[in-house]
Structures are given as structure tokens and as C-alpha cells.
Design an enzyme around this catalytic site. Structure first.
Site, PDB file in Angstrom:
ATOM      1  N   LYS A  22       0.831  -1.212   0.000  1.00 55.60           N
ATOM      2  CA  LYS A  22       0.000   0.000   0.000  1.00 55.60           C
ATOM      3  C   LYS A  22       0.865   1.261   0.000  1.00 55.60           C
ATOM      4  CE  LYS A  22      -1.835   1.642   4.021  1.00 55.60           C
ATOM      5  NZ  LYS A  22      -1.562   3.071   4.222  1.00 55.60           N
ATOM      6  N   ASN A  23       1.831   1.322   0.906  1.00 55.42           N
ATOM      7  CA  ASN A  23       2.599   2.562   1.058  1.00 55.42           C
ATOM      8  C   ASN A  23       3.589   2.802  -0.075  1.00 55.42           C
ATOM      9  OD1 ASN A  23       1.186   3.141   3.319  1.00 55.42           O
ATOM     10  ND2 ASN A  23       2.860   2.786   4.777  1.00 55.42           N
ATOM     11  N   CYS A 117      -4.816  13.316  13.204  1.00 55.19           N
ATOM     12  CA  CYS A 117      -5.427  11.997  13.033  1.00 55.19           C
ATOM     13  C   CYS A 117      -5.224  11.212  14.302  1.00 55.19           C
ATOM     14  CB  CYS A 117      -4.846  11.264  11.828  1.00 55.19           C
ATOM     15  SG  CYS A 117      -3.318  10.471  12.194  1.00 55.19           S
ATOM     16  N   ARG A 122       0.741  14.773  13.422  1.00 57.33           N
ATOM     17  CA  ARG A 122       1.255  14.536  12.076  1.00 57.33           C
ATOM     18  C   ARG A 122       1.255  15.788  11.206  1.00 57.33           C
ATOM     19  NH1 ARG A 122      -0.926   8.623  10.270  1.00 57.33           N
ATOM     20  NH2 ARG A 122       0.986   8.528   9.085  1.00 57.33           N
ATOM     21  N   ASP A 305       4.729   0.877  12.194  1.00 59.05           N
ATOM     22  CA  ASP A 305       3.551   0.207  11.642  1.00 59.05           C
ATOM     23  C   ASP A 305       3.446  -1.262  12.061  1.00 59.05           C
ATOM     24  OD1 ASP A 305       2.675   2.504  10.462  1.00 59.05           O
ATOM     25  OD2 ASP A 305       3.189   1.950   8.406  1.00 59.05           O
ATOM     26  N   ARG A 397      -8.718  -0.313   4.869  1.00 56.95           N
ATOM     27  CA  ARG A 397      -7.848   0.705   4.282  1.00 56.95           C
ATOM     28  C   ARG A 397      -6.507   0.094   3.915  1.00 56.95           C
ATOM     29  NH1 ARG A 397      -6.233   5.267   7.637  1.00 56.95           N
ATOM     30  NH2 ARG A 397      -4.924   5.395   5.816  1.00 56.95           N
TER      31      ARG A 397
HETATM   32  C1  UD1 Z   1       4.331   7.096   6.609  1.00 57.19           C
HETATM   33  C2  UD1 Z   1       3.495   5.877   6.378  1.00 57.19           C
HETATM   34  C3  UD1 Z   1       2.907   5.379   7.695  1.00 57.19           C
HETATM   35  C4  UD1 Z   1       4.021   5.156   8.735  1.00 57.19           C
HETATM   36  C5  UD1 Z   1       4.905   6.389   8.838  1.00 57.19           C
HETATM   37  C6  UD1 Z   1       6.133   6.176   9.704  1.00 57.19           C
HETATM   38  C7  UD1 Z   1       2.677   6.204   4.111  1.00 57.19           C
HETATM   39  C8  UD1 Z   1       1.530   6.495   3.238  1.00 57.19           C
HETATM   40  N1  UD1 Z   1       2.453   6.202   5.438  1.00 57.19           N
HETATM   41  O1  UD1 Z   1       3.481   8.117   7.138  1.00 57.19           O
HETATM   42  O2  UD1 Z   1       2.227   4.156   7.456  1.00 57.19           O
HETATM   43  O3  UD1 Z   1       3.450   4.909   9.987  1.00 57.19           O
HETATM   44  O4  UD1 Z   1       5.371   6.795   7.532  1.00 57.19           O
HETATM   45  O5  UD1 Z   1       6.867   5.103   9.234  1.00 57.19           O
HETATM   46  O6  UD1 Z   1       3.747   5.914   3.656  1.00 57.19           O
HETATM   47  N2  UD1 Z   1       6.519  14.853  10.948  1.00 57.19           N
HETATM   48  C9  UD1 Z   1       6.607  16.195  11.242  1.00 57.19           C
HETATM   49  N3  UD1 Z   1       6.525  17.097  10.213  1.00 57.19           N
HETATM   50  C10 UD1 Z   1       6.362  16.720   8.909  1.00 57.19           C
HETATM   51  C11 UD1 Z   1       6.267  15.344   8.629  1.00 57.19           C
HETATM   52  C12 UD1 Z   1       6.358  14.434   9.664  1.00 57.19           C
HETATM   53  O7  UD1 Z   1       6.750  16.583  12.396  1.00 57.19           O
HETATM   54  O8  UD1 Z   1       6.290  17.589   8.027  1.00 57.19           O
HETATM   55  C13 UD1 Z   1       6.620  13.844  12.036  1.00 57.19           C
HETATM   56  C14 UD1 Z   1       5.339  13.039  12.245  1.00 57.19           C
HETATM   57  O9  UD1 Z   1       4.426  13.723  13.078  1.00 57.19           O
HETATM   58  C15 UD1 Z   1       5.874  11.766  12.855  1.00 57.19           C
HETATM   59  C16 UD1 Z   1       7.236  11.585  12.165  1.00 57.19           C
HETATM   60  O10 UD1 Z   1       7.571  12.863  11.648  1.00 57.19           O
HETATM   61  O11 UD1 Z   1       6.074  11.936  14.242  1.00 57.19           O
HETATM   62  C17 UD1 Z   1       7.251  10.568  11.040  1.00 57.19           C
HETATM   63  O12 UD1 Z   1       6.153  10.799  10.180  1.00 57.19           O
HETATM   64  P1  UD1 Z   1       6.173  10.500   8.616  1.00 57.19           P
HETATM   65  O13 UD1 Z   1       7.342   9.655   8.261  1.00 57.19           O
HETATM   66  O14 UD1 Z   1       6.016  11.776   7.877  1.00 57.19           O
HETATM   67  O15 UD1 Z   1       4.838   9.667   8.448  1.00 57.19           O
HETATM   68  P2  UD1 Z   1       3.939   9.628   7.155  1.00 57.19           P
HETATM   69  O16 UD1 Z   1       4.798   9.904   5.969  1.00 57.19           O
HETATM   70  O17 UD1 Z   1       2.731  10.445   7.374  1.00 57.19           O
END
Ligand code: UD1
Length: 423
Positions: A22-23, A117, A122, A305, A397
Site C-alpha cells: 500500500k505505502n 489523526c 502529524r 507500523d 484501508r
Molecule cells: C508514513 C506511512 C505510515 C508510517 C509512517 C512512519 C505512508 C503512506 N504512510 O506516514 O504508514 O506509519 O510513515 O513510518 O507511507 N513529521 C513532522 N513534520 C512533517 C512530517 C512528519 O513533524 O512535516 C513527524 C510526524 O508527526 C511523525 C514523524 O515525523 O512523528 C514521522 O512521520 P512520517 O514519516 O512523515 O509519516 P507519514 O509519511 O505520514
């Protein structure tokens, strides 16, 4: 409303085919926005998130044909519209992945902020900081991100923290930028590496995807692509944890072992046997599980995850384990539900101390996110009596036909209709 009914306490035996990731599929679907031709994705899982992304791409002026596991995306005859509305984005946070491609391809984008969420705030500040470094003017107003740049230009972007979708957004934007972009402290997840492979097929020069420093040579135009998506490491890991908890002997067809190494090491420590068999992986658990401590971290650390599913398994291990969540600030929502099933868990901020019990007992439970729901299914498999997992839409999902796959290995699992959300 669908629910999953499990009559637990029986070992799993047989074969399960692992679906496409999925990701990996989500960013690659968004990458189709970067070119004007018809792209083909293969091995795409049949999931709600894929449907949501398809609806979003259609809204953005693409024809999407879902003939799963194959998806074909091409520009529609109608005018493209680089706007992602709240109604679609709120269904799936990963919708923010259209921001980079839209901005790079159309010079402007308007994308709803995903909002908070269940598993934490996030934010997307790193996505916006990176796009600004590439020359975009960004404003956040009325819940929408407005981004503009007649042509992005390559730059060095240093992320404050490793973000998976943030890295992917920047890679896609940089692929159509003028000149060379370097992403420092990039996420190293296998799905990021997979996106790099696709962008290279499209004609961009991406170097280092899968490591913490990625170089991208942008192009004036990108080509359509034909690509088969890698297998889903988290789905494979979930079934490994299911066998770990319930016991038995299962062959996981096409399970990716290398990208799951951090999970496999912990599973083996817990006395789950994991052996490669050609392109497949055999998972067996014959003895009582040993307790194992786990701390989540960005790849190549233990994936957040997989934390909930591993915890479900540790609930029936022979001793105390400590699970620490370092990636998201609020990812223990499964704990109260597991406790309702007889698990002994204490949480102190981002640490959960699990005291293994001999057996869990079935109950009516529900979870508020995808992986937490998977952990409840695993707990149901090892519980005595009936477990009813509500809010199955979270599972849908991210898990393709989970009840059919589990049934195929002898679990007593069925999808049932329930009238209300109350347990
Ligand atoms: C992706 C995955 C999700 C997984 C996560 C961490 C997808 C579609 N989803 O989510 O399944 O759980 O990686 O492996 O690939 N953060 C910030 N600012 C930002 C972006 C992130 O503070 O601009 C923080 C987030 O709040 C979190 C951490 O960074 O604490 C990691 O998040 P991130 O890697 O961005 O998660 P996703 O990409 O949303």
C-alpha cells in the site's frame, strides 16, 4: 457496518499470498501526475486507500482504470484541476502526496491540510519547508495549502526529521525541477527506494533513494511508466506476528524478507522460526513465545507500523516485555482494547510494559487506526472464545481480504454485519 468475528485459540496452517505494498502504491499513483502519458501499475492491492487515491486522481483530471491488481492512469480529455479538496484529503492523510507532483507539473497547487489523526498531530511542515527551498511560495489559509512556483529549481533540503511522505513529495517535485536537488536526512524506507525506481523509469536521475542522502536530477518532462509494485512488508510482518501469537506453520508467498529484517530479528528472538524457501518465507511457532523488548524507529529500525501487532503477540509471551514508541506520540490506542481481552499492559508516556499471560479471552473490541485494528485481529486469533472486531473500515484501508487470507490458513474468521458502533 461490517465487523470481523473470530473464534480463536487454534493454530494457523497453510499458505498466504502477500499483496502489493500500500505505502509504495500510494506515492507511485501520485507520481502518474508528473507525466502526460498513460502509466500502468501492477500488483496494486485492492484497498480502500487505493480507491480514495483513484478518486483524488480523477478529481485532478486523470482517467483511472482500476482492473486490480492492475491500474492504468492517463490524462483525461477535460481540463486538469490542481486542487485536492478537504472531502477527499480527510479520508486519507497520504493525499498530501499530490502536493509535490501538482506544483511541479502545473506551477500551482491547492491541497487541503490533512489535519490531525488518531495517531498524533502529524504535521506537514517538513513538506512545506522542502518545497519552499525549491522556490515555491506557500501560504496556508482556510485549511488549505496554496503553493505556487512557475518552475521549481533544484536545491539542497535538510529535513529536521525523517519523514516518509515528506521525502516522497520532495522527490516527485524535484524530478520536474530545473537542476539538481539533494535531500539530506531523507527517509530510508523501502517504499521511498521504490519511488526512486519509478522516477528513474520516468527519466529523472534519482540516486541514493533508500539512503539518507538522495540526489535528484530534474527533467523538463517525464515519461509514463509501467511498474509492478513491491510486496507489502507490513502485511507480511502482520501475518508473521499472527503465526507468532496463534502458533502453527504458514508459508508466506512472496514475502519480502530483507526489508523486514528489523522485525524478523525480533520475531526470531521471541522464538518464532522464520526461514526463506525460494521466493517465499516459512513462519513457524512451536514453543511458548519469549518476551522481547522493542523500540520503534525510522527504517532500518523497527517499524512503527508493526508495533501494535508485535504488542498483541507479546501479550501471550512467557514474561515481561517493554515496547517503546518513538515515531508517533499517540500510538497506543490498542492498549485499552487489548486489556479488555485480558492482556496485562501498563503504559507510561511512550512506553508500554507488557506482562505476558497464558491466554487472552475473546471480547467485543474496536480500534481507531489501521495497525491497531490488525493487532486486535491477532489477539482474537489467540483468545479463547469469540472476539468481535468493530470498525473494520480501518482494516479495509490497508489489508486486502484479511479475513479470507486468515480463513485460508484455518482461522475461524468471518465478516459479519453489526447494527451499531457500541460494543
Ligand atoms: C508514513 C506511512 C505510515 C508510517 C509512517 C512512519 C505512508 C503512506 N504512510 O506516514 O504508514 O506509519 O510513515 O513510518 O507511507 N513529521 C513532522 N513534520 C512533517 C512530517 C512528519 O513533524 O512535516 C513527524 C510526524 O508527526 C511523525 C514523524 O515525523 O512523528 C514521522 O512521520 P512520517 O514519516 O512523515 O509519516 P507519514 O509519511 O505520514
Amino acid at each position: 457496518m461490517d465487523a470481523i468475528l473470530i473464534r480463536g485459540n487454534r493454530p494457523l496452517q497453510g499458505q498466504i499470498r502477500v499483496s502489493g505494498a500500500k505505502n509504495a502504491a500510494l506515492p507511485i499513483l501520485c507520481a502518474t501526475l508528473l507525466s502526460d502519458g498513460a502509466s500502468i501499475l501492477r500488483n496494486v492491492p485492492n484497498l480502500k486507500d487505493i480507491e480514495t487515491t483513484s478518486a483524488l486522481l480523477r478529481f485532478l483530471g486523470r482517467d483511472v482504470t482500476l482492473d486490480l491488481p492492475e491500474v492504468r492512469v492517463q490524462p483525461a480529455t477535460r481540463e486538469a484541476n490542481p486542487e485536492a479538496p478537504y472531502d477527499l484529503v480527510r479520508q486519507m492523510r497520504a493525499s498530501v502526496l499530490v502536493l509535490g507532483p501538482l506544483l511541479a507539473r502545473y506551477g500551482r497547487a491547492r491541497v487541503s491540510l490533512p489535519g490531525g489523526c488518531a495517531i498524533g498531530a502529524r504535521p506537514v511542515d517538513q513538506h512545506l519547508m522542502g518545497l519552499e527551498a525549491l522556490g515555491a511560495k506557500i501560504a496556508v489559509e482556510h485549511g488549505y495549502i496554496h503553493a505556487e512556483a512557475p518552475r521549481l529549481r533544484g536545491a539542497e533540503v535538510v529535513f529536521d526529521m525523517q519523514t516518509v511522505t515528506g521525502t516522497e513529495n520532495l522527490m516527485m517535485a524535484a524530478a520536474l525541477a530545473r537542476g539538481r536537488t539533494t535531500l539530506v536526512n531523507a527517509a530510508c524506507e523501502p517504499e521511498v527506494e521504490e519511488l526512486g525506481r519509478v522516477l528513474n523509469k520516468m527519466g529523472a536521475r534519482v540516486d541514493g533513494a533508500g539512503t539518507s542522502v538522495i540526489h535528484i536530477e530534474g527533467r523538463d518532462e517525464l515519461l509514463p511508466f509501467d511498474h509492478a509494485i513491491i510486496a507489502d512488508r507490513i502485511e507480511a510482518g502482520t501475518f508473521m506476528a499472527a503465526v507468532g501469537a496463534a502458533g502453527g506453520d504458514v508459508l508466506l508467498e512472496n514475502a519480502p524478507l530483507e526489508s523486514l529484517e528489523p522485525v524478523v530479528v525480533k520475531l526470531r528472538k521471541a522464538r518464532v522460526e522464520i526461514e526463506r524457501e525460494g521466493p517465499h518465507v516459512r513462519v513457524r511457532r512451536l514453543d511458548r513465545l519469549s518476551p522481547v523488548d522493542v523500540a520503534t524507529a525510522p527504517h532500518p529500525g523497527f517499524p512503527t507500523d508493526m508495533q501494535a501487532q508485535f504488542m498483541a503477540m507479546m501479550c501471550v509471551a512467557g514474561g515481561r516485555s517493554v515496547l517503546t514508541e518513538t515515531v508517533f506520540e499517540n500510538r497506543f490506542m490498542h492498549v485499552p482494547e487489548l486489556s479488555r481481552m485480558g492482556a496485562r499492559i501498563e503504559t507510561h508516556s511512550n512506553t508500554a510494559i507488557v506482562e505476558g499471560v497464558r491466554q487472552l479471552s475473546g471480547a467485543s473490541v474496536m480500534a481507531t487506526d489501521l495497525r491497531a485494528s490488525a493487532s486486535l485481529v491477532i489477539a482474537g486469533l489467540v483468545a479463547e472464545g469469540e472476539t468481535l472486531v468493530r470498525r473494520v473500515y480501518h482494516l479495509d484501508r490497508g489489508y486486502e481480504q484479511i479475513e479470507k487470507k486468515l480463513k485460508g490458513v484455518g482461522a475461524d474468521v468471518s465478516r459479519v454485519k453489526v447494527s451499531s458502533e457500541e460494543p
